[in-house]
Design an enzyme around this catalytic site. Structure first.
Site, mmCIF file in Angstrom:
data_model
loop_
_atom_site.group_PDB
_atom_site.id
_atom_site.type_symbol
_atom_site.label_atom_id
_atom_site.label_comp_id
_atom_site.label_asym_id
_atom_site.label_seq_id
_atom_site.Cartn_x
_atom_site.Cartn_y
_atom_site.Cartn_z
ATOM 1 N N HIS A 82 -66.099 -27.371 7.777
ATOM 2 C CA HIS A 82 -66.162 -25.925 7.987
ATOM 3 C C HIS A 82 -66.411 -25.606 9.463
ATOM 4 C CE1 HIS A 82 -67.715 -21.866 6.162
ATOM 5 N NE2 HIS A 82 -66.550 -21.745 6.760
ATOM 6 N N ASP A 100 -71.640 -26.760 9.211
ATOM 7 C CA ASP A 100 -71.503 -27.681 8.084
ATOM 8 C C ASP A 100 -70.155 -28.401 8.083
ATOM 9 O OD1 ASP A 100 -70.516 -24.976 7.400
ATOM 10 O OD2 ASP A 100 -70.189 -25.746 5.379
ATOM 11 N N HIS A 137 -67.752 -28.717 3.078
ATOM 12 C CA HIS A 137 -68.897 -27.883 3.429
ATOM 13 C C HIS A 137 -70.189 -28.542 2.949
ATOM 14 C CE1 HIS A 137 -66.374 -24.067 3.583
ATOM 15 N NE2 HIS A 137 -65.621 -24.806 2.806
ATOM 16 N N TYR A 138 -71.335 -28.115 3.494
ATOM 17 C CA TYR A 138 -72.573 -28.300 2.745
ATOM 18 C C TYR A 138 -72.990 -26.953 2.196
ATOM 19 C CZ TYR A 138 -75.509 -27.095 6.952
ATOM 20 O OH TYR A 138 -76.103 -26.508 8.028
ATOM 21 N N THR A 139 -73.812 -27.011 1.120
ATOM 22 C CA THR A 139 -74.176 -25.753 0.457
ATOM 23 C C THR A 139 -75.171 -24.937 1.286
ATOM 24 O OG1 THR A 139 -75.802 -27.031 -0.809
ATOM 25 C CG2 THR A 139 -73.715 -26.504 -1.909
ATOM 26 N N GLU A 178 -67.794 -27.891 -1.767
ATOM 27 C CA GLU A 178 -69.182 -27.740 -1.331
ATOM 28 C C GLU A 178 -69.949 -29.010 -1.683
ATOM 29 O OE1 GLU A 178 -70.844 -25.474 0.309
ATOM 30 O OE2 GLU A 178 -69.490 -23.734 0.340
HETATM 31 ZN ZN ZN Z 1 -69.302 -23.954 4.765
#
Ligand code: ZN
Length: 236
Positions: A138, A148, A31-33, A96
């Site tokens: 994600h 993301d 994911h990215y935050t 993340e």
């Molecule tokens: Zn995510």
């Protein structure tokens, strides 16, 4: 803050639960935050009111924060599905990766961060026997809702280290049907690879991961070649 033996910084989150009986870790979700700063993301991931978490967060300088033990079910994927199975949280580990994301100023992921992500992924994959094809974004498991880690993420670089797959089409992946393939046929191919065909934005999500220079959502020949290459590489 305390460093553990694995080099992670302990930043425990209360947001986790037991994995269902007999369910093992099969997927690794990146994911990215999507928050303005690293600290805002870390606070939210550890806030009981937010009801979200991940097992780890990797900051832009490569620092790794550990939030949830790997044998516990973290709350990172939400409504999601891959290869016909929902509840990805129960059978995955979530990482993340600090980046403001499309909402707050999407920017490239620094080399130090990507190196730390790669080392962490290899460590997790080795311990749980996760195959390269089972490392996903994600956006792959929730295409209608999520973007993301996005088109700037270095999936080819990770794949070169055995993390995730990167498609390398051959002439075998050409099809005379390229210009004629219907939306239903393309969706069927995406479904065979693992995408949930009940979701929208499937092809755009595929491009975001596997053909990031072409975010059209349209089935151009190269996008389809890459999809067929992945099907061939995985035998799906
Ligand atoms: Zn995510």
């Amino acid at each position: 803050m305390m460093r553990t033996g694995s080099g992670c910084i302990e930043r425990p989150s209360p947001n986790h639960g037991p994995r269902p009986e007999g369910v093992g870790v099969e997927l690794l979700i990146l994911h990215y935050t999507g928050m303005p700063t690293a600290e805002s993301a870390l606070s939210r991931l550890c806030d009981p009111a937010a009801q979200v978490s991940a097992h780890y967060t990797v900051d832009e300088d490569g620092a790794i924060y550990a939030h949830v033990p790997e044998d516990r079910r973290a709350w990172h994927a939400g409504l999601s599905s891959w290869r016909g199975r929902a509840d990805v949280n129960s059978r995955s580990i979530g990482i993340e990766i600090v980046n403001p994301g499309h909402e707050f100023g999407y920017r490239p992921f620094p080399a130090a961060q990507m190196a730390a992500v790669a080392d962490l992924c290899l460590d997790i994959m080795g311990r749980h026997g996760i195959a390269p094809a089972d490392v996903l974004g994600h956006s792959d498991i929730a295409p209608a809702r999520k973007e993301d880690p996005g088109e700037l993420f270095d999936w080819p670089g990770l794949a070169a280290r055995g993390i995730g797959l990167w498609p390398h089409p051959t002439p075998a992946d050409d099809s005379p049907l390229d210009s004629a393939e219907s939306a239903e046929e393309v969706a069927a191919l995406l479904g065979r690879y693992g995408y949930d065909t009940a979701e929208s934005r499937l092809l755009l999500s595929f491009q975001r991961h596997f053909h990031p220079e072409r975010l059209t959502g349209e089935p151009d020949p190269e996008t389809l070649r890459r999809l067929r290459a992945l099907l061939r590489m995985t035998g799906r």
